[in-house]
Scaffold this motif. Sequence first.
Motif: not given
Length: 659
Positions: A105-110
């Motif tokens: 699971i990858v998190t992306i800074d919006t």
Amino acid sequence: MRTRRISTATSLAVLFSSVVLVGGAANPAAADSAKILPAASVGDIVTDGVHKRVFISDPTSGKVVVTDYSGTVVATIPSLPGVTGLDLSADSGTLYAAVSGADAIVTIDTAALTESARYETGIGTGPKYPALAGGKLWFGYGPTGAGHIGSLDLTGPEPVVNVDQEAAGTWYLAPTLASTPGAPGVLAAGVESQSPTELATYDVTSGTATRTAATSTGANLRDLALSPDGTQLVVASGAPYKHQVYRTSDLTPDIAYPSDAYPNAVDIAPDGTVAAGIDGAYQPDVYVYKQGVTGKPVRTYDFTDTGDGVGILDPAGLAWAPDASRLFAVTTDNYGIRSLRVLTDPNRSVTTVTVDAPTKTKRGKKLMVTGRAESNTPFAAGATATVTRFDLESPQGKALPPVELKPDGAFHFLDTPPAGSAVTYTVSYAGDAAHSPGEGSDKVVVSRAATSLTLNRNKALYAYGTDVSFTAHLGTTYKNRAVELWVDPFGTDKPKKLVKTGKVDSKGNLSTTVDMTRDTTVTAVFKGDGRYAPKTVTSTAYAKVAVSTSISKQYKNVKIGSTSYAYFHKTTNPVFTTKMTYYPNRSHLLSMELYYAGKWYDAGSQYFRLGTGGTVVTLEGTHETGYRMRVRASYVNNDSGDNVNSTTHGAWKYFYFTK
């Protein structure tokens, strides 16, 4: 927050983005705009209302494409092999992406639009479909025959991944998950492309997924969504041909939204408005319903081509903007080109207004105009529409009293048009919270009286260069006393020209002077007014050419009676010089006559090409003595090579041959 996903079927990679605008006010409505996506496939679509961004995953290319609300690509986040499902944190600060090719699971800074963290879920898990619920991020994972539900807990000092959360068993494939902020303890799941479709709901309040209901129904699941309060699950599957709604408490069928064949997408706005999509090439693609209202949709959208192929809605290809001001749709054409379509004003029904006026009527006579405002959503009691009349006296429009719409949208009004000619009645509905603006119009031809208009000098013939006054006379009118005078000299090199325009004098006259160097048509135009019809008259006057002939080489001039003759020895060839008004390719006719026994007889004639400075002709041959002769030059309309002047004969010139 609910999460959804789109089929990972691959397509041709598209490298560039361009704009295709599509308009339409009739229902079904066309997409408001579309821009091509640089995506080889589409896995999911999520909207960020804080930053006004749309995130679209591309599993084949291993990237997430980011656009603004207009569909313009603003960033691409790479190195995400097999990225499929997406979900957004409650504060819109973090985008969660299930990257099956990296088992993470990858998190992306919006805000920065960059990867911020990567959480491994285990070798071979291949997570695909994340959903935030109960304080955790849940995800569907697993290979064919061994689908499971796992969770990622980021609330503690260290991230915690738990797989195989469901004690009740496994799914055939990694299940698609759905959640909603309004019911954080509810999680729904279903397996795509399975027949019959398997559905389940869970209570995740305790931190574990406890199954509360399950069912097998329908066929070929493509998408699912929870209502804002979590009490209903809306399903889009190939069959049945409607968007079926199930109660989440026990998954028994509830209402259904009657879309059309092959439902393949659904999304629900925070206010409960349902967007239901289908895989339809010949029907509307998207149907918008108010929550719980299963009659006519609020509005529909029918996608047109982005290139040469028909735009088809991608499975699970719908996403609402959080404020429901826009609906985003991903479509693919016959060439595999994907587009992001931005549908504005989706919460208001399209309003169409039809107006029916009589075909024609007399000025000053009362007439009735009827019509109807139509929409899929009923109009409120007392709703009114504005009426505007456009005519010669009110070209910018004159407001008439508004009309009230009956319960079925019908309306009528009476009016007495004060001006003649084409009169247009426009009826406009301004729109409201439930209806878009709408407008319609119709024309009626209103009769006008005839006036008299004359123009003098018709068929008159003038010498070359005469100044001639043409006068137009206008009879009775209402307000307009202006006349236009146009002059059109014969010949293609001089176009028709407006030479004078103005009011006629107290006698009704308006004049212009024309230098008559050519045949000329003068046109007088009265454009009409509110009570008198337009009228046009013409007058064609004719102009001769200027022509003269001189004789040379004679040895003397002698008068015979009152006529002067040029005398030539029979061995001398007379020279005739003709001057004539020049026109390109013009010829003049040179004619000779012989006098015998008291009468003049034709002695021959011939055309000669006219030069800019005239023409010189020498009479050669054996010359008989003792005969009186004469010669003249003529312009003959048409036969001289043109028709810009009237036939003109020059004066005779006389000559005589001696020994």
